[in-house]
Motif scaffolding. Sequence first.
Motif, PDB file in Angstrom:
ATOM      1  N   GLU A   1       0.810  -1.196   0.092  1.00 50.09           N
ATOM      2  CA  GLU A   1      -0.100   0.017  -0.085  1.00 50.09           C
ATOM      3  C   GLU A   1       1.007   1.147   0.085  1.00 50.09           C
ATOM      4  N   LYS A   2       1.801   1.110   0.667  1.00 48.40           N
ATOM      5  CA  LYS A   2       2.976   2.385   0.657  1.00 48.40           C
ATOM      6  C   LYS A   2       3.407   2.632  -0.731  1.00 48.40           C
ATOM      7  N   ALA A   3       3.444   1.743  -1.721  1.00 52.39           N
ATOM      8  CA  ALA A   3       4.108   1.666  -3.144  1.00 52.39           C
ATOM      9  C   ALA A   3       2.919   2.291  -4.137  1.00 52.39           C
ATOM     10  N   ALA A   4       1.581   1.550  -3.980  1.00 52.67           N
ATOM     11  CA  ALA A   4       0.723   1.494  -4.835  1.00 52.67           C
ATOM     12  C   ALA A   4      -0.535   2.162  -4.322  1.00 52.67           C
ATOM     13  N   GLY A   5      -0.752   2.602  -2.968  1.00 55.55           N
ATOM     14  CA  GLY A   5      -1.639   3.464  -2.519  1.00 55.55           C
ATOM     15  C   GLY A   5      -2.712   2.474  -1.833  1.00 55.55           C
ATOM     16  N   SER A   6      -3.534   3.069  -1.259  1.00 50.51           N
ATOM     17  CA  SER A   6      -4.629   2.422  -0.332  1.00 50.51           C
ATOM     18  C   SER A   6      -5.915   2.751  -0.739  1.00 50.51           C
ATOM     19  N   PRO A   7      -6.914   2.085  -1.200  1.00 52.47           N
ATOM     20  CA  PRO A   7      -6.933   0.633  -1.373  1.00 52.47           C
ATOM     21  C   PRO A   7      -5.950   0.308  -2.612  1.00 52.47           C
ATOM     22  N   LEU A   8      -5.454  -0.895  -2.610  1.00 52.94           N
ATOM     23  CA  LEU A   8      -4.595  -1.333  -3.578  1.00 52.94           C
ATOM     24  C   LEU A   8      -5.398  -1.406  -4.941  1.00 52.94           C
ATOM     25  N   PRO A   9      -4.806  -0.749  -5.916  1.00 55.51           N
ATOM     26  CA  PRO A   9      -5.468  -0.701  -7.385  1.00 55.51           C
ATOM     27  C   PRO A   9      -5.467  -1.974  -8.102  1.00 55.51           C
ATOM     28  N   PHE A  10      -5.272  -3.052  -7.425  1.00 53.80           N
ATOM     29  CA  PHE A  10      -5.302  -4.367  -7.987  1.00 53.80           C
ATOM     30  C   PHE A  10      -5.834  -5.313  -6.715  1.00 53.80           C
ATOM     31  N   GLU A  11      -6.189  -6.689  -7.555  1.00 54.43           N
ATOM     32  CA  GLU A  11      -6.380  -7.742  -6.661  1.00 54.43           C
ATOM     33  C   GLU A  11      -5.274  -8.706  -6.795  1.00 54.43           C
ATOM     34  N   LEU A  12      -4.819  -9.287  -5.618  1.00 51.97           N
ATOM     35  CA  LEU A  12      -3.817 -10.209  -5.815  1.00 51.97           C
ATOM     36  C   LEU A  12      -4.116 -11.468  -4.974  1.00 51.97           C
ATOM     37  N   THR A  13      -3.973 -12.609  -5.773  1.00 53.52           N
ATOM     38  CA  THR A  13      -4.396 -13.773  -5.475  1.00 53.52           C
ATOM     39  C   THR A  13      -3.014 -14.816  -5.282  1.00 53.52           C
ATOM     40  N   PHE A  14      -2.866 -15.458  -4.248  1.00 53.56           N
ATOM     41  CA  PHE A  14      -1.621 -16.463  -4.136  1.00 53.56           C
ATOM     42  C   PHE A  14      -2.227 -17.658  -3.376  1.00 53.56           C
TER      43      PHE A  14
END
Length: 124
Positions: free
Chosen positions: A2-15
């Motif tokens: 979130e520090k790099a891309a902002g909050s909320p994140l502009p993408f979903e990450l699934t792992f």
Amino acid sequence: MEKAAGSPLPFELTFWDTTRAPAPEAPNMIERRCEVAWPGQHTTVAIVALRSKMAEPPVFGTQIALPETHVPLKGTALIEGRVLLRGRIAVVHVGTRDAAGLTQTFIAVDRLPDDWQTRLEAKA
């Protein structure tokens, strides 16, 4: 992130990794998945970025025929098999899908175990 891309994140990450813990709705034969998805139709940009990163050291495997475990889905812009180290196979998939009425671009990488073909034949 979130520090790099902002909050909320502009993408979903699934792992998930089924060798460590059960994964909800894990497709048959897949032991690991990593996926990033974001709003909009951006498959061309995603494929260019993906190809660039896969060509950098360490190079991400060698392209092979698509394993029987995967098929192109509606919205697929790229899908290919890649042979990795120790007999493992990865499937790289780029496309778009409808998510709650909005178009979403995704990049997914599924990893198959080294014995995926034997397991598939045993199920047949």
